[in-house]
Design a protein around this motif. Structure first.
Motif, PDB file in Angstrom:
ATOM      1  N   ASN A  29      11.527   2.135   0.240  1.00 38.44           N
ATOM      2  CA  ASN A  29      12.789   2.154  -0.806  1.00 38.44           C
ATOM      3  C   ASN A  29      13.905   3.506  -0.668  1.00 38.44           C
ATOM      4  N   ARG A  45      13.895  -0.546  -7.683  1.00 44.65           N
ATOM      5  CA  ARG A  45      12.977  -1.123  -6.802  1.00 44.65           C
ATOM      6  C   ARG A  45      12.947  -2.661  -6.805  1.00 44.65           C
ATOM      7  N   PRO A  48      17.464   1.280  -4.481  1.00 43.45           N
ATOM      8  CA  PRO A  48      16.547   1.713  -5.304  1.00 43.45           C
ATOM      9  C   PRO A  48      17.064   3.414  -5.623  1.00 43.45           C
TER      10      PRO A  48
END
Length: 775
Positions: A617, A642, A647
């Motif tokens: 991420n 996420r 992210p």
């Protein structure tokens, strides 16, 4: 000698004498204001020079300042000769450059031969000069000589030179080492005498002939060279007397004189005009732009390599250049960390600053007439005036950075010689050219790679799960022990066939990123098993200057808070390794292979390194900059992006009014960032498949962004706007600071909480100093 009168020759802009027109033929003359400098500040150079002359620091000198490709200041002061028939100093005076010979002539010649493919910097000198090998000198590389870490004596006896150059070389070949090769910085003229011999061996030309052909003639530096001609001697500043005669156009250094005036460490003569051309070539990344021509001497990559910061035992050096060592008193205090330069014994100074796009030339014959002059501090004071005269913004500079694995390889894997190695790594463990550290070590001569170890997210960095099993590496067939599974510390059985554990993983610069924890646990295991531990260092992507709290409270240490660090610690993984060893009192043979070319104020965008997502991420540098603040919030009932394409660049929840949150955050006018109301639906993680409102965090200036403050401002806004919806029970898990947690949950405003978060940071910044490896 006391001077009755100080003569000063001043360059008046727009009213150039014939001499000054000659000086300006390569670089145009400009008013200081046109190159972003204050003329009134530069005018302060004159009284400093006059005072230095009156104190007897020097009989006279020339100061030349260039910026943005133009000469902004050029003046001559005092006398070049103070005998019975004194001679005024002129801007076209020729000077014995002494040790400026090292970078301008010898190191430039060496780097030219490197880029032309004649040798590699990590080649041993004995590959070309086998007679140099006796007494352990067969380990010395070309780079060791350039960095003054060869282990050679600073100067061997003058008597070794008195029977001519051939005998002098024979006696150098018989010298013994005074220390281990590649370990300790010890400034040595012998290093550069050897380098000049190497140039002659490879090219068939001595250093005078080769540097003239490849550097000085192309740059039209027609008054630069060794053993000046009779007509140039007339304008040469004399130094001292030798055998009753003044040394005028005769090299001052006695060893260079015994070598017929041509040597790698001294012997070069030049003028301010010629050195300005050379300096501008270096600022031009190897190319001098002259009228409608482009005169290329070196490739940009060669200049970057030559002027990068190489950590040595007493500071940082370039290849042939000084940067920050005890020899740097003449650099002043205000140059940027990318600056490089050198001084010469006779009273010469040259500093070049790519970030300020500036060069500074200070030429004097301070040893005239009696050897008692001193100019280094004077030059440093004047350089402070020059740097402080700049009024425009420095240009951002991209530095060519070499990672720890690159340095290890360039040094012939010395640190791992004859070792059985276990490598803790993942997909980020690779060289600047993209080759995996695993592959490099497996093929390294004298190194036996026996096992691999992986951190959170696995060896390929793709897994996002609570436990990861052991596996086998498809590339090498080696066992991969997971340190994010049944154990988070290497076991004695895993280490049984290993002598040295090597760590090479890219960290992200945030306290709660678990690669720090994996390294710390492995260091504990290595200490208990009496194994060496080597860290292949990498830059902190966020830079090394900004340190931001909150600090982790005592007793809150965990795998996501391994050390009592601030959230943004500003340290590299190698520096943290040194801190871990000290704070945990580990009996551990730790070695950090430093990066080269990285400076503390360099964030990733200034390194020219390829960005590799260090975890699933962490998909961009922007996300990495935001992570210290936005990551603090993700243990609450908030989506931090996420399950989206961005992210840590978005935050939201089904219960948030995005427009209201954006309005409040934008009203706080946080530096480097704006907030845009958005709607999004994560496809995994928290609120998977649910429509959320929130904000997109738009970074407008990475260098101004205070990400932890952004996180705190979002937290205090959520507490203010949605106190019944936002669940803060787990907020302190990553925050790790009771005072800041209570400030948020008590409804304090963002600024109050932000100031509270800084408690203890100054003390940490001071305590971390002893572990820092970069300037």
């Amino acid at each position: 000698m006391q001077m009755k009168k100080v003569a000063t020759l001043v360059l008046v802009f727009g009213l150039m004498s014939p001499i000054n027109r000659v000086i300006a033929e390569h670089l145009p003359i400009a008013k200081p204001e046109s190159v972003g400098m204050r003329a009134d500040r530069l005018a302060e150079i004159q009284p400093l020079m006059i005072a230095g002359i009156e104190r007897g620091n020097l009989p006279g000198g020339v100061v030349c300042v260039g910026r943005h490709g133009k000469i902004a200041y050029l003046e001559a002061f005092g006398h070049r000769f103070v005998g019975d028939d004194p001679e005024k100093m002129t801007v076209d005076t020729v000077f014995d450059l002494a040790s400026l010979t090292k970078p301008v002539s010898t190191a430039t010649a060496i780097m030219k031969l490197v880029e032309d493919g004649h040798f590699l910097l990590n080649d041993r000198v004995t590959r070309f000069l086998p007679e140099f090998a006796p007494h352990g000198k067969d380990e010395i590389t070309i780079q060791d000589l350039l960095l003054h870490q060869s282990g050679l004596i600073p100067d061997n006896a003058l008597a070794d030179y008195l029977d001519g150059p051939d005998t002098a070389w024979e006696r150098i070949c018989q010298l013994k080492l005074t220390g281990p090769v590649g370990k300790r910085f010890r400034y040595s003229d012998v290093n550069f005498i050897v380098l000049a011999k190497l140039v002659e061996e490879v090219t068939g030309k001595n250093i005078h002939e080769f540097s003239r052909a490849t550097t000085f003639a192309p740059l039209l530096m027609d008054e630069t060279g060794y053993n000046p001609s009779d007509d140039i001697k007339l304008r040469t500043a004399p130094t001292q007397q030798r055998d009753g005669d003044w040394m005028r156009g005769e090299v001052h250094d006695p060893r260079a004189y015994a070598l017929n005036g041509v040597a790698g460490h001294a012997g070069l003569f030049s003028t301010a005009k010629d050195l300005a051309s050379y300096s501008q070539m270096m600022l031009g990344q190897g190319t001098l732009h002259f009228e409608d021509k482009k005169i290329r001497v070196l490739a940009p990559a060669t200049v970057r390599k030559m002027t990068a910061a190489y950590r040595v035992s007493s500071g940082t050096r370039g290849l042939g250049w000084d940067k920050q060592t005890p020899y740097s008193s003449n650099r002043g205090d205000l140059l940027s960390m990318s600056a490089y330069g050198h001084g010469g014994f006779t009273g010469t100074v040259l500093w070049i600053d790519p970030e300020l796009d500036l060069f500074f030339i200070f030429l004097s014959n301070r040893v005239h007439p009696d050897g008692n002059g001193s100019v280094n501090h004077l030059a440093g004071h004047i350089l402070n005036v020059v740097a402080s005269s700049i009024v425009d913004e420095p240009r951002p500079v991209t530095h060519e950075v070499r990672l720890g694995i690159d340095v290890l390889r360039s040094e012939g894997f010395r640190a791992l010689a004859d070792q059985r190695v276990g490598l803790i790594t993942n997909h980020t463990g690779c060289s600047t050219d993209g080759e995996s550290t695993t592959a490099i070590l497996q093929s390294a001569p004298g190194v036996s790679l026996t096992a691999l170890f992986s951190p959170e997210h696995g060896i390929a960095g793709k897994l996002d799960q609570s436990k990861i099993a052991d596996t086998r590496d498809a590339e090498t067939g080696l066992q991969v022990f997971s340190l994010y599974g049944s154990t988070r510390r290497p076991t004695p059985a895993m280490l049984a066939e290993i002598d040295t554990l090597v760590f090479d993983i890219q960290d992200i610069g945030t306290r709660f990123y678990t690669y720090i924890s994996t390294m710390g646990e492995a260091m504990q295991a290595a200490s208990e098993a009496n194994k060496r531990f080597v860290v292949l260092d990498r830059p902190n992507p966020l830079g090394g200057l900004v340190v931001t709290g909150p600090m982790l409270d005592p007793g809150k240490e965990s795998f996501v808070g391994y050390l009592r660090l601030p959230v943004r610690h500003g340290m590299t993984i190698g520096e943290i390794a040194q801190l871990i060893k000290a704070e945990q009192n580990l009996e551990l043979d730790l070695e950090v292979i430093r990066c080269q070319g990285w400076r503390r104020n360099d964030s990733w965008d200034r390194t020219n390194l390829t960005w590799i997502n260090p975890s699933p991420n962490m998909r961009s540098l922007v996300a990495a900059f935001l992570y210290p603040g936005i990551g603090l919030l993700e243990m609450t009932n908030l989506s931090v992006g996420r399950g989206t394409d961005t992210p840590f660049e978005v935050v939201g929840a089904p219960w948030i009014d995005g427009r209201e949150l954006a309005r409040q955050l934008n009203g706080r006018e946080l530096p480097g960032v704006r907030f845009v109301p958005i709607e999004f639906t994560p496809d995994s993680s928290r609120y998977s498949g649910q429509a959320c409102e929130g904000v997109n965090i738009v970074v407008t200036n990475l260098q101004q962004l205070e990400s932890v403050r952004v996180g705190i401002e979002i937290a205090t806004s959520l507490q203010d706007l949605f106190p019944h919806d936002w669940q803060t029970k787990n907020l302190n898990r990553l925050l790790g600071n009771d005072a800041v947690f209570h400030s948020i949950t008590s409804g304090n405003d963002g600024m109050t909480t932000w100031m509270k978060s800084l408690d203890g940071v100054s003390a940490f910044r001071a305590s971390r100093q002893e572990y820092l490896l970069y300037e």
